[in-house]
Design an enzyme around this catalytic site. Structure first.
Site, PDB file in Angstrom:
ATOM      1  N   GLU A   1      41.841  45.728  23.342  1.00  0.00           N
ATOM      2  CA  GLU A   1      41.628  46.762  22.339  1.00  0.00           C
ATOM      3  C   GLU A   1      42.037  46.189  20.983  1.00  0.00           C
ATOM      4  OE1 GLU A   1      42.492  51.488  21.868  1.00  0.00           O
ATOM      5  OE2 GLU A   1      44.196  50.226  22.412  1.00  0.00           O
TER       6      GLU A   1
ATOM      7  N   LYS B   1      58.186  63.508  17.843  1.00  0.00           N
ATOM      8  CA  LYS B   1      58.518  62.277  17.128  1.00  0.00           C
ATOM      9  C   LYS B   1      57.229  61.650  16.619  1.00  0.00           C
ATOM     10  CE  LYS B   1      58.879  58.012  18.107  1.00  0.00           C
ATOM     11  NZ  LYS B   1      58.382  57.419  16.825  1.00  0.00           N
TER      12      LYS B   1
ATOM     13  N   GLU C   1      47.972  59.472  26.971  1.00  0.00           N
ATOM     14  CA  GLU C   1      46.639  59.158  26.437  1.00  0.00           C
ATOM     15  C   GLU C   1      46.777  57.816  25.746  1.00  0.00           C
ATOM     16  OE1 GLU C   1      43.992  58.180  24.155  1.00  0.00           O
ATOM     17  OE2 GLU C   1      44.476  59.873  22.858  1.00  0.00           O
TER      18      GLU C   1
ATOM     19  N   CYS D   1      40.994  55.491  19.476  1.00  0.00           N
ATOM     20  CA  CYS D   1      41.172  54.969  20.830  1.00  0.00           C
ATOM     21  C   CYS D   1      39.895  54.950  21.652  1.00  0.00           C
ATOM     22  CB  CYS D   1      42.253  55.764  21.546  1.00  0.00           C
ATOM     23  SG  CYS D   1      41.996  57.549  21.500  1.00  0.00           S
TER      24      CYS D   1
END
Length: 483
Positions: free
Chosen positions: A388, A181, A255, A289
């Site tokens: 973040e 997906k 992750e 990331c």
């Protein structure tokens, strides 16, 4: 992308499947904010069909009975077919998410091909069975590696092609089947993946692709026909997936986010360090990331590095991501742009000083752009130093001695990446050993297909890449034999 690409089918069971509803997901250019295409929206019924096809293929002789040599040959054909589409896939991703084309040609064009070839070859050199003996128990044990089964792979929008392949390549090499997906913002490129699978003769059901947002992702993750989940994305979404998989006792690889530190040591070369930070801290407009966005500077050299980092950020070319010279493209969506701008304003409100950037580029009438932004006068406890941001925003933090720098680096809920900058590699290696993170770079940060990648703390569970990435898609069976 110069034409409007309207996809009307889903890739399920080796061919094009008519969706169960007429709903569509529009794809919007982050450069001009215009619609550039659409894909059909999957419903739960479509996911059911895809998972059923993957379960059937998992045990069918044209996949399950293949030898490692035969499976490797299929994966190499898949890589060949993807290689033909590398340029198209790179430009499609750039059109979808604003990734600078010079980066996309490697990350989204070449890298997925390299990963398929790496895992095809690794499967050949990894024995399916091995015999072990130990004392004092007499006899022999056959240790067998078997495919974990049907894998639900959920990929993000920032590096959609290569992060999909982080999951697809080792899963297929292990003999699993995959239902992918993609993110709704970046689904068009997955149709090129499907076309390559068809050309390569991948058996029906071995790879299926369903579309949609979080609701379809949640349905897929909890589907009773799924044996393992592999997810790359935000930490909040990863926590939810982890809870679901924990309740189901379903293996999961997560992750997740990061807020990595760049530790600039007192002996660092100014020019080399700042040049390296342009990539290590701002790759893909900061939408990566593992970026080292918290830059820790020795107080003795704080002013010169502050000025140099500010000049570097201010000098990065901002503009059309299809331009080879562009280093900073638009963010993926209006929502992401607004989120980043909101965090910048919060940083100001908490007392931070912006030395460059801080808003939308002057003279830009459209597009989801945010200027490269550098903050000083912030604490490690401030919002922009802890959350973040996932945009081109850096925070500069001073430190006294090395122990304080390492303590600052470790004072984070995340632990995904990080870098150290020094003229003494051995000193840098010593620093790397002390930072609590899953990956780290000395004067650089580059992923290695042959080495594990992943995070600790709130940055995730499990590892991708390397032999460890293949092992994540295998179950171990011990068969005890008498002496």
């Amino acid at each position: 992308m110069t034409t409007n690409t309207e996809r009307t089918s889903l890739f399920i069971d080796g061919g094009w499947h008519t969706p169960s509803t007429g709903d569509v997901i529009p794809v919007v250019s982050p450069l001009n904010e215009q619609r550039i295409g659409s894909v059909p929206a999957s419903a739960p019924a479509d996911v059911d069909v895809a998972v059923a096809a993957a379960r059937a293929a998992r045990h069918r002789s044209d996949w399950a009975a293949l030898t490692p040599e035969e499976r490797a040959a299929v994966l190499h054909r898949f890589a060949d077919a993807l290689d033909k589409r590398a340029e198209d896939r790179a430009t499609t991703v750039t059109s979808e998410n604003g990734m600078p084309i010079a980066l996309a040609r490697f990350a989204e064009g070449a890298a997925p091909v390299q990963l398929l070839r790496y895992y095809a070859d690794l499967a050949l050199s990894t024995p399916i069975e091995e015999r072990r003996t130990s004392r004092p128990v007499p006899g022999t044990t056959v240790v067998r590696r078997e495919p974990v089964g049907v894998v639900a792979a959920i990929a993000p929008w920032n590096f959609p092609a290569v992060l999909s392949m982080f999951k697809i390549a080792p899963a297929l090499a292990a003999g699993c089947t995959v239902v992918l997906k993609p993110s709704p913002e970046t689904t068009l490129d997955s149709y090129l993946l499907a076309e390559a699978a068809i050309e390569a003769g991948l058996p029906a059901g071995v790879l299926g692709i369903v579309t949609g947002g979080a609701d379809i992702g949640q349905y897929l993750v909890a589907h009773p026909g799924v044996d393992k989940v592999a997810f790359t994305g935000s930490t909040p979404a990863g926590r939810h997936i982890g809870r679901v998989c924990g309740e189901l006792l379903r293996p999961v690889t997560l992750e997740l986010g990061g807020k990595s530190a760049a530790l600039v040591l007192d002996d660092a070369d100014l020019e080399a360090t700042v040049t390296g930070l342009a990539t290590a801290s701002l790759l893909n407009t900061g939408q990566t990331c593992y970026m080292s966005t918290r830059i820790l500077l020795p107080r003795s050299r704080y002013a010169e590095f502050r000025d140099a980092v500010t000049a570097m950020a201010a000098g990065l070319p901002v503009g059309d991501p299809m331009d080879e010279a562009t280093a900073i493209g638009p963010l993926v969506s209006a929502r992401q742009r607004d989120r980043v701008l909101s965090l910048i304003e919060q940083g100001r409100a908490e007392g931070g000083t912006v030395t460059t950037g801080g808003g939308r580029p002057a003279g830009v009438g459209s597009g989801f752009f945010v200027e490269p932004t550098v903050f000083t006068d912030v604490e490690n406890s401030s919002t922009v130093a802890r959350q973040e941001v996932f945009g081109p925003v850096l925070t500069l933090l001073p430190y006294g001695d090395l122990d304080e720098a390492i303590a600052l680096a470790n004072d984070s809920e995340y632990g995904l990446g990080g870098t150290v900058w020094t003229t003494d590699d051995e000193r840098g290696l010593g620093v790397a050993r002390r930072v609590e993170t899953g990956s780290f770079g000395v004067n650089t940060f580059n992923l290695d297909w042959g080495s594990p990648f992943g995070g600790v703390k709130a940055s995730g569970i499990g590892r991708e890449l390397g032999p460890e990435g293949l092992a994540a898609y295998q179950n171990l069976k011990s068969i005890f034999l008498t002496a």
